[in-house]
Design a protein around this motif. Structure first.
Motif, mmCIF file in Angstrom:
data_model
loop_
_atom_site.group_PDB
_atom_site.id
_atom_site.type_symbol
_atom_site.label_atom_id
_atom_site.label_comp_id
_atom_site.label_asym_id
_atom_site.label_seq_id
_atom_site.Cartn_x
_atom_site.Cartn_y
_atom_site.Cartn_z
ATOM 1 N N GLU A 94 0.849 -1.184 0.068
ATOM 2 C CA GLU A 94 -0.058 -0.008 0.010
ATOM 3 C C GLU A 94 0.892 1.198 0.147
ATOM 4 O OE1 GLU A 94 -3.491 -0.076 2.405
ATOM 5 O OE2 GLU A 94 -4.135 -2.079 1.544
ATOM 6 N N ARG A 95 2.103 1.151 0.436
ATOM 7 C CA ARG A 95 2.942 2.200 0.572
ATOM 8 C C ARG A 95 3.326 2.632 -1.145
ATOM 9 N NH1 ARG A 95 4.305 6.123 4.517
ATOM 10 N NH2 ARG A 95 3.836 5.203 6.615
ATOM 11 N N SER A 96 3.191 1.617 -1.745
ATOM 12 C CA SER A 96 3.391 1.810 -3.208
ATOM 13 C C SER A 96 2.158 2.258 -4.196
ATOM 14 C CB SER A 96 4.129 0.661 -3.791
ATOM 15 O OG SER A 96 3.251 -0.277 -4.101
ATOM 16 N N GLY A 97 1.019 2.331 -3.191
ATOM 17 C CA GLY A 97 -0.309 2.700 -3.978
ATOM 18 C C GLY A 97 -1.032 1.602 -4.432
ATOM 19 N N VAL A 98 -0.679 0.296 -4.128
ATOM 20 C CA VAL A 98 -1.577 -0.751 -4.609
ATOM 21 C C VAL A 98 -2.076 -1.533 -3.301
ATOM 22 C CG1 VAL A 98 -1.573 -3.116 -5.726
ATOM 23 C CG2 VAL A 98 -0.217 -1.286 -6.262
ATOM 24 N N VAL A 99 -3.507 -1.368 -3.226
ATOM 25 C CA VAL A 99 -4.198 -1.993 -2.302
ATOM 26 C C VAL A 99 -3.951 -3.559 -2.076
ATOM 27 C CG1 VAL A 99 -6.568 -2.296 -0.950
ATOM 28 C CG2 VAL A 99 -5.970 -0.227 -2.074
ATOM 29 N N VAL A 136 9.395 3.889 -3.187
ATOM 30 C CA VAL A 136 8.215 3.489 -2.902
ATOM 31 C C VAL A 136 7.131 4.328 -2.614
ATOM 32 C CG1 VAL A 136 6.947 1.678 -1.657
ATOM 33 C CG2 VAL A 136 9.042 1.040 -2.611
ATOM 34 N N ARG A 137 7.412 5.179 -1.561
ATOM 35 C CA ARG A 137 6.547 6.055 -0.857
ATOM 36 C C ARG A 137 5.976 7.280 -1.752
ATOM 37 N NH1 ARG A 137 8.771 8.557 3.718
ATOM 38 N NH2 ARG A 137 10.951 8.155 3.222
ATOM 39 N N ALA A 138 7.001 7.853 -2.506
ATOM 40 C CA ALA A 138 6.825 8.562 -3.595
ATOM 41 C C ALA A 138 5.875 8.043 -4.635
ATOM 42 C CB ALA A 138 8.306 9.202 -4.182
ATOM 43 N N VAL A 139 5.919 6.995 -5.022
ATOM 44 C CA VAL A 139 5.053 6.386 -5.930
ATOM 45 C C VAL A 139 3.748 6.045 -5.282
ATOM 46 C CG1 VAL A 139 4.651 4.140 -7.207
ATOM 47 C CG2 VAL A 139 6.771 5.217 -7.411
ATOM 48 N N GLY A 140 3.729 5.921 -3.915
ATOM 49 C CA GLY A 140 2.287 5.814 -3.307
ATOM 50 C C GLY A 140 1.578 6.963 -3.091
ATOM 51 N N GLU A 141 2.441 8.000 -2.920
ATOM 52 C CA GLU A 141 1.677 9.273 -2.737
ATOM 53 C C GLU A 141 1.621 10.081 -3.900
ATOM 54 O OE1 GLU A 141 0.826 10.472 0.299
ATOM 55 O OE2 GLU A 141 1.579 8.518 1.404
#
Lengths: 441, 413
Positions: free
Chosen positions: A157-162, A308-313
């Motif tokens: 989820e940090r990468s934006g995938v539930v 990873v966090r940038a991609v998720g945010e």
């Protein structure tokens, strides 16, 4: 719906809004106070005066033995309840003064409440001790699949995938682990195989969610059904025709195979209470500690974690600076799947059991809840998963002591606690901003 | 999801086709419209799922494995065994869900079809509620708990209350509806007041409902007199749905009720102000709030409607199919209904179709087990593969070499 609202509708709305604002601000003190009062009335004044509760801290195998001790039930439960009331009072003060309350408050409150509950349940039962250490040991062990599952959720989820497919990944890991362990007669090879199964499920999630932009929650739900269907199908056909592919640890050991054994860490394992609880487990538990620490550092201190966090945010911003958004997501999903798959090994090889249909029994969903409770943070997820593990251990312990509470209510406890926690104590948790939004260039 | 993109492609293509003068172009345009339509993707997805199912059938079949052992000396045997295994499996699927060709009379032969319709009933009802939630942007996994509470209350009213026929039934149905609505209200109100994630709260409430029911079943009021089993007596006849086709078949009027409710939900979502509000909040909560809609109140109402429908599904099970209450009353209805709602793309008539398909698949389970020796779990695999493929039209187009749609409008549903 008309855009112009009539005065009555507006008045109605403002009342609604005021109530909602009041509730959302004061829900934590209200929740604490209600529970503390409950604790005082039921657990504090429940035991007869003169009854005692005996607690055991040491297990038979421990090097340093602490004798069993008894405490007056009523006094102990009242003292613990009063402490809980004091904590509720502090929470009220903090809300009033708009101070931030640390994570220690819910933990301290939980300990006081649980202590009062155990004192009350064990009151006047001379034949049985409240085995605190045993309870904590089984709590840590029961939390293992939840920790792995929630860490998988954090990475995804940090990468934006539930990742709703944690349940399926655990189940796939459990399935492949036992087959590989049985075929090779080596449980450690089962631990190697389990992450592969989880990553396979993760690769399907990545294919549909990242490449084909299918709603991530939909894919997750359906993958769970798919894995349940496939593993149950093979369990009823191939595995039932060839039982040698699905062996429990006892069977493997009898045939001279290698099984997972408890590996006490020298010196640390001899510490009273803490030793057996934390440092006398099998390899999977130590792997769990290592992965929690590694992820906590990697996610927040490394270049990989920042990406990873940038991609998720904010995937667009990440893309602008040259981060490959979808590749980062696919890799995170695979890594998450592998972590959950490894956790699946808990159900079979780490527990010494053979595979059974749907043996994960909803643990993947509890792991999802732990991830959210832990606010998408590895250590937070660990704490939340331990909370569930301890709640489960408490239920088992109360079953042994024989408590006046019906067993169904005890079974309900962790789920009710989660609802309270999500709604009251944790409040609005903010998921990664780009969660469940496919990235299309 | 790309549901909208397909729909828009279908809607806009006939216009293009008719605009062209040339007859050949027109024919091609029509073909293209068909190729890009949802129906074809659905069909292709079902074919793909049946292929995956066939692979499982082959793997599990002992004759095939034996024949494969000497594949290079007599390959024909392997293919013959594969053929027999697949024909057996899908023959059993058909006989178990549509028409039993082994029966002597038409009356017996058609029994599987009525069984499929009976099993489809709760899936349609609960799926309708879930569909409402999905379109409003709420992911409600709590249908299972809502079904349990609905069934429990319907049983209490159906057994412990005495009323004349018809009124009693309506009363028990209403009770089930309210029970489900309350169980939906809890996550709705928690989301509105504290922002609690509805996915988590509904999952937890499923367990709470299950343990609540098992606890209730330990009381005498919920058990058959003189017995200590966690199983209740049957509801009174005055509260039961009459059989639709006579006592030979299990099919009851609850099925017709489910179809009517599909119409009601269609009206609610497509024709009423409330439905517009639901859809607006689902499409973009910020825009809806800017337009003066109370988003939080909408979340509560959506969850109440979703819970009410799932509660009706539970009540329908008690009043029609099961009549007595056990801890397993909800089976896997609540979870199957999620896939039904997804397959039906959250549209009422799509959900009816998906419910019928899933009802038929589950009805065939016992026949598959007995006649083809296949575990019922293969149905789960087929179901999930269908939904996966339908959700990813580009993948299906790629696999079956169908043409790309000309116009792709990006609308998130």
């Amino acid at each position: 719906m008309t855009a112009v609202a009539t005065p009555t509708v507006q008045a109605e709305r403002s009342i609604w809004k005021t109530t909602a604002v009041f509730l959302s601000r004061w829900k934590a003190p209200i929740g604490y106070s209600v529970m503390a009062l409950l604790s005082l009335l039921v657990f504090g004044f429940g035991p007869e005066p003169g009854q005692t509760t005996s607690f055991a801290l040491s297990q038979a195998s421990d090097a340093v033995q602490i004798p069993v001790f008894s405490l007056p039930s009523m006094l102990t439960a009242i003292v613990l309840s009063v402490i809980a009331l004091g904590l509720a009072g502090y929470s009220t003060y903090a809300t009033y003064a708009e101070k931030k309350v640390g994570v220690w408050l819910p933990i301290a409150f939980g300990l006081a409440f649980m202590g009062a509950l155990l004192t009350w349940a064990g009151a006047g039962r001379d034949s049985t001790n409240v085995n605190i250490t045993g309870m904590l040991v089984s709590g840590v062990f029961l939390a293992v699949p939840l920790v792995f599952g929630s860490l998988a959720g954090v990475v995804n989820e940090r990468s934006g995938v539930v990742n709703i497919a944690i349940e399926g990944q655990l189940l796939a890991g459990a399935f492949l682990a036992v087959i590989v362990a049985s075929v090779t007669s080596n449980a450690y090879l089962g631990l190697v195989a389990a992450p592969i199964a989880g990553a396979l499920v993760g690769s399907l999630l990545a294919l549909f969610a990242v490449k084909y932009w299918v709603d991530q929650i939909v894919v997750g739900v359906v993958l769970n059904v798919l894995v349940i269907g496939l593993t149950s199908f093979f369990f009823s056909t191939v595995l039932s025709d060839r039982p040698e592919l699905n062996q429990a640890a006892a069977q493997m050991q009898a045939d001279g195979g290698i099984v997972l054994q408890s590996l006490p860490i020298p010196l640390l394992a001899d510490i009273p209470v803490l030793g057996p609880v934390l440092f006398d487990h099998n390899l999977l538990v130590y792997l769990m500690y290592a992965i929690v620490i590694a992820l906590q550092i990697m996610l927040f201190k490394s270049r990989w974690g920042l990406r990873v966090r940038a991609v998720g945010e904010h995937p667009k911003a990440a893309d602008t600076v040259g981060i490959k958004v979808n590749r980062t997501r696919v890799l995170s999903v695979l890594l998450g799947g592998a972590i959950a798959g490894l956790g699946g090994a808990f159900f079979t090889v780490a527990n010494g059991l053979s595979f059974a249909k749907e043996m994960t029994a909803g643990k993947g969903f509890i792991a999802l809840a732990a991830m959210i409770l832990g606010r998408w943070n590895p250590t937070g997820a660990l704490m939340a998963a331990l909370l569930f593990g301890f709640a489960d251990a408490l239920r088992i312990q109360l079953g042994i002591i024989g408590s006046p509470i019906p067993s169904e209510w005890l079974a309900m406890l962790p789920y009710l606690a989660t609802i309270f926690a999500v709604a009251g104590l944790v409040g609005k948790s903010r998921p990664p901003a780009a969660e469940n939004i496919p990235y299309k260039k | 999801m790309s549901a909208e993109s397909n729909k828009s492609a279908v809607e806009e293509n006939p216009a293009q086709a008719s605009a062209s003068e040339d007859g050949g172009d027109r024919a091609r345009g029509m073909l293209r419209a068909i190729a890009e339509s949802n129906a074809l993707v659905v069909f292709a997805a079902i074919v793909a799922a049946l292929i995956v199912g066939s692979v499982l059938v082959i793997i599990a079949n002992e004759d095939v494995i034996d024949a494969a052992g000497y594949f290079f000396s007599r390959p024909g045997d392997t293919f013959a065994a594969i053929g027999t295994a697949i024909v057996d499996a899908y023959g059993a699927l058909f006989r178990g869900s549509i028409y039993n060709t082994n029966a002597d009379t038409f009356v017996d032969g058609i029994k599987p079809l009525t069984g499929s319709l009976t099993l489809a009933t709760p899936l349609i009802l609960a799926g309708l509620g879930l569909g409402v939630g999905f379109r409003a942007g709420l992911f409600n996994i709590g249908a299972q708990g809502q079904v349990i509470i609905g069934a429990t209350i319907a049983w209490v009213l159906g057994f412990h209350v005495g009323l004349p026929f018809g009124i009693h039934l309506a009363f028990a149905l209403l009770g089930g509806l309210l029970g489900g609505a309350i169980w939906g209200f809890i996550p709705g109100v928690l989301k509105a007041t504290s922002g609690a994630n509805e996915v988590i709260v509904t999952i937890m409430l499923n367990y709470v409902a299950l343990y609540l029911l098992s606890w209730l079943l330990t009381f005498d009021a919920f058990q058959i007199p003189g017995s200590d089993n966690p199983k209740s007596p049957n509801i009174l006849d005055t509260a039961a749905w009459p059989k639709l086709l006579g006592d030979n078949y299990n099919l009851h009027w609850g099925f017709i009720f489910a179809l009517v409710m599909a119409g009601v939900i269609w009206w609610l979502m497509e024709r009423s102000t409330l439905g517009f509000r639901f859809r607006a909040v689902g499409a973009n909560p910020h825009a809806a709030a800017k337009a003066g809609m109370n988003v939080k109140l909408t979340y509560i109402l959506v969850m109440v409607v979703a819970g009410a429908m799932a509660g009706l599904a539970g009540a329908n099970q008690i009043l029609g199919t099961e009549r007595s209450l056990t801890a397993d009353i909800a089976g896997s209805i609540g979870f199957d209904a999620i896939t039904v709602a997804l397959l039906g793309r959250s549209r009422p008539f799509g959900i009816v179709g998906a419910g019928l398909l899933f009802g038929a698949l589950s009805a065939s389970g016992p026949t598959l087990q007995v006649q083809a020796g296949l575990p019922i779990d293969i149905v789960l695999v087929i179901q999930s593969v269908i939904v996966l493929f339908i959700a990813a039209p580009p993948l299906v187009r790629f696999l079956f070499r169908l043409p790309e749609p000309r116009i792709v409008k990006e609308v998130t549903a």
